[in-house]
Design a protein around this motif. Structure first.
Motif, short mmCIF file in Angstrom:
data_model
loop_
_atom_site.label_atom_id
_atom_site.label_comp_id
_atom_site.label_asym_id
_atom_site.label_seq_id
_atom_site.Cartn_x
_atom_site.Cartn_y
_atom_site.Cartn_z
N GLY A 260 1.06 -1.35 0.05
CA GLY A 260 0.44 -0.11 0.00
C GLY A 260 0.46 1.21 -0.16
N VAL A 261 0.28 2.48 0.80
CA VAL A 261 0.81 3.81 0.88
C VAL A 261 2.84 3.80 1.09
N GLY A 262 3.05 2.73 2.61
CA GLY A 262 4.30 2.74 3.34
C GLY A 262 5.31 1.84 1.93
N THR A 263 4.25 1.10 0.98
CA THR A 263 5.41 0.58 -0.41
C THR A 263 5.55 1.20 -1.41
N ALA A 264 5.23 2.20 -1.44
CA ALA A 264 4.72 3.07 -2.59
C ALA A 264 6.07 4.12 -2.18
N GLU A 265 5.78 4.17 -0.38
CA GLU A 265 6.66 5.64 0.09
C GLU A 265 7.99 5.03 0.13
N GLU A 266 8.40 3.85 -0.88
CA GLU A 266 9.74 2.38 0.43
C GLU A 266 9.95 3.11 -1.90
N ILE A 267 8.92 3.03 -2.80
CA ILE A 267 9.52 3.33 -4.19
C ILE A 267 10.24 4.41 -4.70
N LEU A 268 9.09 5.50 -4.20
CA LEU A 268 9.92 6.76 -4.81
C LEU A 268 10.97 7.11 -3.77
N TYR A 269 11.19 6.22 -2.77
CA TYR A 269 12.78 6.74 -1.80
C TYR A 269 13.42 6.82 -2.76
N LEU A 270 13.62 5.26 -3.54
CA LEU A 270 14.10 4.59 -4.04
C LEU A 270 15.12 5.42 -5.25
N LEU A 271 13.82 5.46 -6.16
CA LEU A 271 13.79 5.81 -7.52
C LEU A 271 14.37 7.33 -7.39
N GLY A 272 13.57 7.98 -6.23
CA GLY A 272 14.87 9.57 -5.94
C GLY A 272 16.24 9.06 -5.96
N LEU A 273 16.17 8.39 -5.55
CA LEU A 273 17.73 8.36 -4.69
C LEU A 273 18.83 7.24 -5.97
N LEU A 274 17.79 6.47 -7.00
CA LEU A 274 18.69 5.99 -8.26
C LEU A 274 18.71 7.04 -8.99
N LEU A 275 17.62 8.07 -9.15
CA LEU A 275 18.06 9.20 -10.55
C LEU A 275 18.84 10.20 -10.03
N HIS A 276 19.67 10.00 -9.09
CA HIS A 276 20.53 11.07 -9.32
C HIS A 276 21.42 11.29 -9.90
N PRO A 277 22.05 12.54 -10.99
CA PRO A 277 23.06 12.19 -11.89
C PRO A 277 24.38 10.86 -11.34
N ASP A 278 25.27 11.11 -9.19
CA ASP A 278 25.78 10.86 -9.28
C ASP A 278 25.60 9.29 -8.97
N ASN A 279 24.51 8.18 -8.75
CA ASN A 279 23.77 7.33 -8.69
C ASN A 279 24.11 6.53 -10.09
N ILE A 280 23.73 7.07 -11.51
CA ILE A 280 23.76 6.76 -12.52
C ILE A 280 24.32 5.16 -12.64
N ASP A 281 25.07 5.27 -12.24
CA ASP A 281 26.26 3.76 -12.72
C ASP A 281 26.19 2.90 -12.24
N LEU A 282 25.29 3.27 -10.90
CA LEU A 282 25.53 2.62 -9.52
C LEU A 282 24.56 1.14 -9.77
N PRO A 283 25.42 -0.63 -9.62
CA PRO A 283 24.39 -0.98 -10.21
C PRO A 283 23.73 -1.46 -8.68
N PHE A 284 22.01 -1.68 -8.65
CA PHE A 284 21.53 -1.66 -7.83
C PHE A 284 20.19 -2.43 -8.49
N PRO A 285 20.41 -3.68 -8.16
CA PRO A 285 18.87 -4.75 -8.66
C PRO A 285 17.82 -4.65 -8.03
N VAL A 286 16.94 -3.97 -9.01
CA VAL A 286 15.62 -4.27 -7.84
C VAL A 286 13.62 -4.91 -9.13
N VAL A 287 13.62 -5.95 -8.37
CA VAL A 287 12.35 -6.21 -9.25
C VAL A 287 11.20 -5.75 -8.61
N PHE A 288 10.07 -5.54 -9.30
CA PHE A 288 8.67 -6.08 -8.45
C PHE A 288 8.62 -7.15 -9.18
N THR A 289 7.64 -7.92 -8.52
CA THR A 289 7.19 -9.20 -8.87
C THR A 289 5.77 -9.40 -7.56
#
Length: 462
Positions: A260-289
């Motif tokens: 629910g909303v807690g999971t959506a909060e976590e997703i937005l937090y994670l994507l906000g970090l991974l979209l930062h220019p300094d993190n573009i080349d940082l490998p970090f596997p993410v799977v939705f299932t």
């Protein structure tokens, strides 16, 4: 209904056996600046493990007579619990796992309160100091293990899920365990418990003797998501922002189940970090299932992300439906890439120092009617800021749903109001309505869900 309770004297189990007189005095201090109320709240949540509730306020009111006291001993200390939930005991002896968790609570509350005083020049709003605080809390809890290869999979998902979804999360955990991967979750029920339970069987089949089941929580949420019995390493971070950072600093990959909303909060937090220019080349596997019936759910999440953050955000995760083996194989491969990268960059396996986290994701957000209404929910800002503000909106809804302080605010002043750009609010409202229809806001069985939020007329955002 009157709950069956037990009085008991409890010996330490594993985490903290001695305290200074200053620490004892702070734990006994019942004033606003003392630690007693915080310790009591977290201790009660731990003792309530397995109960079917996700309402912190209700938990406190049902156990209003509960008390916990420090009992100094010549060779250490004991804890006296008064009117503790009987479910925490068998034959009048406290369950060992709960005893471990109880002293983990004591350890982390004492340490989090004392460490700023031991760090010269510590600034609560400085990014490096915040990260160092998280590092020290995790190290003190012995979560960080220098001699261990990357193997930690963070699993996010809802506490209020169907039996079929729980079974699926357990099978994914089983496949991870068969590949000697360990599990880290928010420590509660549902999709936080399932992967741990499955991994225990996988580890048993492979004779993995050092499997880890790490639970990361914080005082505001622990009453709603009490640690499940499988957690063998419990850590209480000071707030939700530090809890989220602890997940991404210690984990080597993330699996997201329906929530629910807690999971959506976590997703937005994670994507906000991974979209930062300094993190573009940082490998970090993410799977939705999830299951086949969850395909529409993840399509909805995907649409919401693409609308809010753009197609680049969708490149940061892979959606895998009804295939636990492929999920585990994808995670195993991704973690191998993380290991190769960390080794090449001479970064620690046990703590992701290279990950850049903007201060907007680190500073605590206090949900109030004023702060929720003033959130900048529009597209006239950098994409990571859109993610950060949407994350705060979801965090406020979580507070209104299950956290004691948030529930009390809603009772007094009505639902939080959320306003902004219709281009963001339309899909947001659609997502929230779907969460309500699918019973992902609260555990079923109680009264009908009353929204803790209200989408109101948009304001000018240009």
């Amino acid at each position: 209904m009157k709950q069956t309770t037990v009085n008991a004297l409890v010996s330490p189990e594993g985490s903290l056996e001695i305290l200074s007189s200053h620490e004892v005095n702070r734990l006994k201090d019942r004033s606003e600046g003392g630690l007693y109320r915080l310790f009591r709240q977290c201790a009660l949540a731990v003792l309530n493990t397995g109960a079917e509730t996700d309402d912190c306020k209700d938990l406190m009111e049902v156990h209003v007579d509960f008390d916990i006291r420090l009992v100094p001993q010549p060779r250490g200390l004991k804890l006296e619990v008064v009117n503790a939930p009987a479910s925490a005991f068998v034959d009048e002896e406290m369950l060992r796992a709960i005893r471990e968790h109880l002293f983990s609570v004591l350890r982390d509350i004492v340490y989090s309160a004392s460490i700023p005083a031991t760090m010269p020049g510590f600034r609560r709003d400085h990014p490096e100091d915040i990260t160092n605080l998280i590092f020290h809390i995790l190290r003190n809890a012995r979560v960080l293990q220098s001699g261990r290869q990357p193997d930690l999979v963070v699993c996010w998902g809802g506490h209020s899920i169907s039996r079929e979804e729980y079974t699926y999360s357990k099978e994914v955990g089983h496949q991870l365990g068969l590949r000697a991967l360990s599990i880290c979750t928010g420590c509660g029920p549902g999709a936080m418990k399932g992967p741990m339970k499955g991994a225990t069987i996988g580890h048993a089949k492979q004779r993995v003797k050092n499997g880890r089941y790490i639970g990361l929580t914080e005082p505001g949420i622990i009453g709603a998501e009490a640690p499940n019995p499988i957690v063998n390493e419990l850590v209480i971070l000071p707030d939700i922002e530090k809890r989220l950072e602890a997940f991404v600093r210690t984990g080597h990959g993330i699996i997201v189940f329906p929530g629910g909303v807690g999971t959506a909060e976590e997703i937005l937090y994670l994507l906000g970090l991974l979209l930062h220019p300094d993190n573009i080349d940082l490998p970090f596997p993410v799977v939705f299932t999830g299951l086949p019936e969850n395909a529409e759910y993840f399509e909805m999440i995907d649409r919401f992300i693409r609308n809010a953050l753009g197609d680049k955000a969708a490149e940061k995760y892979e959606i895998i439906i009804d295939d636990p083996v492929r999920v585990a194989q994808t995670m195993k491969k991704g973690i191998a890439e993380v290991e190769t990268f960390r080794r090449a960059m001479q970064d620690a396996y046990y703590f992701n120092w290279m990950l850049k986290i903007d201060p907007v994701f680190q500073l605590p957000f206090e949900p109030t009617h004023k702060s929720m209404r003033e959130l900048a929910l529009h597209k006239h800002q950098p994409v990571h800021m859109i993610a950060a503000n949407l994350r705060k909106a979801f965090s406020g809804i979580v507070a209104g749903n299950v956290k004691e302080e948030g529930i009390r605010q809603i009772e007094v002043n009505g639902p939080f109001e959320i306003c902004g750009d219709p281009e963001l609010l339309g899909p947001l409202e659609e997502l929230l309505e779907a969460f309500v229809r699918q019973n992902r806001m609260k555990l079923p069985g109680g009264s009908a869900y009353e929204p803790s939020y209200r989408i109101v007329a948009s304001r000018e955002t240009a």
